[in-house]
Design a protein around this motif. Sequence first.
Motif, PDB file in Angstrom:
ATOM      1  N   VAL A 195       2.844 -16.893  -6.517  1.00  0.00           N
ATOM      2  CA  VAL A 195       3.453 -17.925  -6.535  1.00  0.00           C
ATOM      3  C   VAL A 195       3.907 -18.251  -5.054  1.00  0.00           C
ATOM      4  O   VAL A 195       4.039 -19.483  -4.875  1.00  0.00           O
ATOM      5  N   PHE A 253       7.100 -15.090 -16.988  1.00  0.00           N
ATOM      6  CA  PHE A 253       6.657 -15.986 -16.389  1.00  0.00           C
ATOM      7  C   PHE A 253       5.920 -15.675 -15.215  1.00  0.00           C
ATOM      8  O   PHE A 253       4.672 -15.902 -14.928  1.00  0.00           O
ATOM      9  N   ASN A 254       6.355 -14.671 -14.461  1.00  0.00           N
ATOM     10  CA  ASN A 254       6.004 -14.027 -13.320  1.00  0.00           C
ATOM     11  C   ASN A 254       4.672 -13.290 -13.624  1.00  0.00           C
ATOM     12  O   ASN A 254       3.769 -13.185 -12.966  1.00  0.00           O
ATOM     13  N   ILE A 282       9.925 -24.837 -10.194  1.00  0.00           N
ATOM     14  CA  ILE A 282      10.052 -23.878 -11.254  1.00  0.00           C
ATOM     15  C   ILE A 282      11.694 -24.030 -11.487  1.00  0.00           C
ATOM     16  O   ILE A 282      12.631 -23.564 -10.616  1.00  0.00           O
ATOM     17  N   LEU A 290       9.608 -14.587  -7.855  1.00  0.00           N
ATOM     18  CA  LEU A 290       8.804 -15.908  -7.502  1.00  0.00           C
ATOM     19  C   LEU A 290       8.410 -16.214  -6.274  1.00  0.00           C
ATOM     20  O   LEU A 290       7.540 -16.941  -5.948  1.00  0.00           O
ATOM     21  N   SER A 330       1.034 -25.479  -7.466  1.00  0.00           N
ATOM     22  CA  SER A 330       0.620 -23.859  -7.698  1.00  0.00           C
ATOM     23  C   SER A 330      -0.366 -23.973  -8.717  1.00  0.00           C
ATOM     24  O   SER A 330      -0.006 -24.066  -9.964  1.00  0.00           O
ATOM     25  N   ALA A 389       1.737 -15.504 -14.239  1.00  0.00           N
ATOM     26  CA  ALA A 389       1.155 -15.964 -13.029  1.00  0.00           C
ATOM     27  C   ALA A 389       0.185 -15.029 -12.206  1.00  0.00           C
ATOM     28  O   ALA A 389      -0.825 -15.219 -11.746  1.00  0.00           O
ATOM     29  N   HIS A 390       0.787 -13.783 -12.471  1.00  0.00           N
ATOM     30  CA  HIS A 390      -0.083 -12.718 -11.931  1.00  0.00           C
ATOM     31  C   HIS A 390      -1.218 -12.058 -12.756  1.00  0.00           C
ATOM     32  O   HIS A 390      -2.203 -11.646 -12.273  1.00  0.00           O
ATOM     33  N   VAL A 426      -1.532 -21.172 -10.018  1.00  0.00           N
ATOM     34  CA  VAL A 426      -1.233 -20.075 -10.932  1.00  0.00           C
ATOM     35  C   VAL A 426      -0.168 -20.446 -12.114  1.00  0.00           C
ATOM     36  O   VAL A 426      -0.075 -19.604 -12.851  1.00  0.00           O
ATOM     37  N   ILE A 427       0.531 -21.354 -11.790  1.00  0.00           N
ATOM     38  CA  ILE A 427       1.583 -21.969 -12.941  1.00  0.00           C
ATOM     39  C   ILE A 427       1.211 -23.315 -13.383  1.00  0.00           C
ATOM     40  O   ILE A 427       2.180 -24.074 -13.493  1.00  0.00           O
TER      41      ILE A 427
END
Length: 401
Positions: free
Chosen positions: A110, A178-179, A147, A105, A138, A182-183, A140-141
Motif C-alpha cells: 500500500v 484491511f492490510n 484510507i 499501511l 492504489s 491488500a497483501h 491493491v485496495i
Amino acid sequence: MRLRICTIVAASLALAGCGGGTHLITTNVQVTSQVQGKTPQASEKLGLPALATKNTNRVDGADPVADAAGVALAVFPSVIQGTHPTAVTIADTSDWQAALAASVLMASPVKAPLLFADGDALPSASADTLKQLAPTGSGVIGGAQVIRIGNVPKPSGLRSASISGNDPYSLAAAIDRFNSAAHGSTSTAVVIAPGNNAEYAMPAAGWAAESGDPILYVNGSTIPSATKQALLAHQKPKLYVLAPSSVIPDSVVKQLAKYGPVKRISAADPISSAVTFAAYRDPPCQNLQPCAHVPGSFGWAMRSPGHGYTLINLHRPLDAAASAALSASGSFGPQLLVDNPSTLPNAVLNFFLNYATPGYTQEGPTAAVYNHGWVIGDQTAISVPVQAQIDNLLEPVPQKP
C-alpha cells in the motif's frame, strides 16, 4: 547569496508552529529567498542548524498534525511523476492507538503515508498536504486514494476506503484485516502493544511501517475479543510483546500463548525499551556484531553503523505515527525516544556509542558507512543542542589501528 528554494523544501520546512493553521506552498509556485550575506541573522533565516546539520534533518512541526504533513512530503515530494503516493491514510488525533496501528499501511504494497484529521475536520496542514500529494490510487485496495481510519472526514473528489471499529481494539483489528486483504495473506508476526500505555507502544509504529507486521492491543489484564479474533485469523503467528510485565502482566502473556509463540521485548522504562527493540532480532544474533535483519527474522537488529534513526519525544505519541513513514523509506531505521527536550537520554547515548558511531581506517572516511538522523518536532520536543549532539554521534570517526 540568493537561494532558489524548491517547493517541497519550502512546504516541508515551513511547518514550524503551524498545526491547523498551516499554509503550504502549492506545487506550481517557486519562492526566491532574499537572504543574503549582509542580511541580519542570515544563518537563522536559513533555518540552520535547527532544520538541518550534516547528519540530521528536522521536521519542525509544533504538533503532530504538522509533523505528519512534513514527513509525508519528505517521503513523497510529489513534484514530478513517480513521486506521488498511491494512497494516503487519514487518522484522528483523538485516537493514538488507531494512528499507531495505521502505520502498517505504509508498508508494501500500500505504502500510504499518514495525515491527521481533527474530529470532523481536516486541519489546513493536512488538507493542503493531501492536495499536494495528489495520491494516484492504489490497485491493491480497489483504486482508493484515501484510507479513512475511523470517523474522519471524507475528502471530496478522491476515492476513499473506510476502516471502522467501535473502540481502539476493534479498530486496530480492522486495520489488520484491511492490510491482510491488500497483501493477499496474513503476517506471520504480530506486535502486541499496550492499549493503555502509549509510551511503550510508540516504537511499534516504525516497525509496522517497515515490515508490514500489524499492531494489535491488549489492555491491562485481558485480551479484548477483537484482538483474539484477529490473532486467530493469523493462525499461530509469532507474537512480540512490547512492554514489561508491569505494563502487560505475565498472566496476559500466558493467555496470548494460546494464539502463538510469545516473546517479550522490553526494559525498565519506555526509552530503554525502544533501544532494546532497536537492537533486537529473532532469531537472536550469534555475535554482538555484525547483526543484520535477514528475511524471515523479526526486529531491527541495529547493532552496526550505517543506518537511519528517528528521534521523537515520548510525550507526543502521535509523532510516532506521524514519522513512521521515515522508518520505511530513505535510510530506514527504528524510532528512539527522548523524554526531556534538553537532554539526550543515557540509554540512547549509549546505544549510539555502542552501535551507531561509524569508524574508518586508513582507507579514509569515503570508505566508511554513514548514518542519518531525523528529529521530529520543534524545539519544545527536541532542542537544537540535543540535535547537535546526535549529529556528532552519527559522524564517522577514525579508528585506531
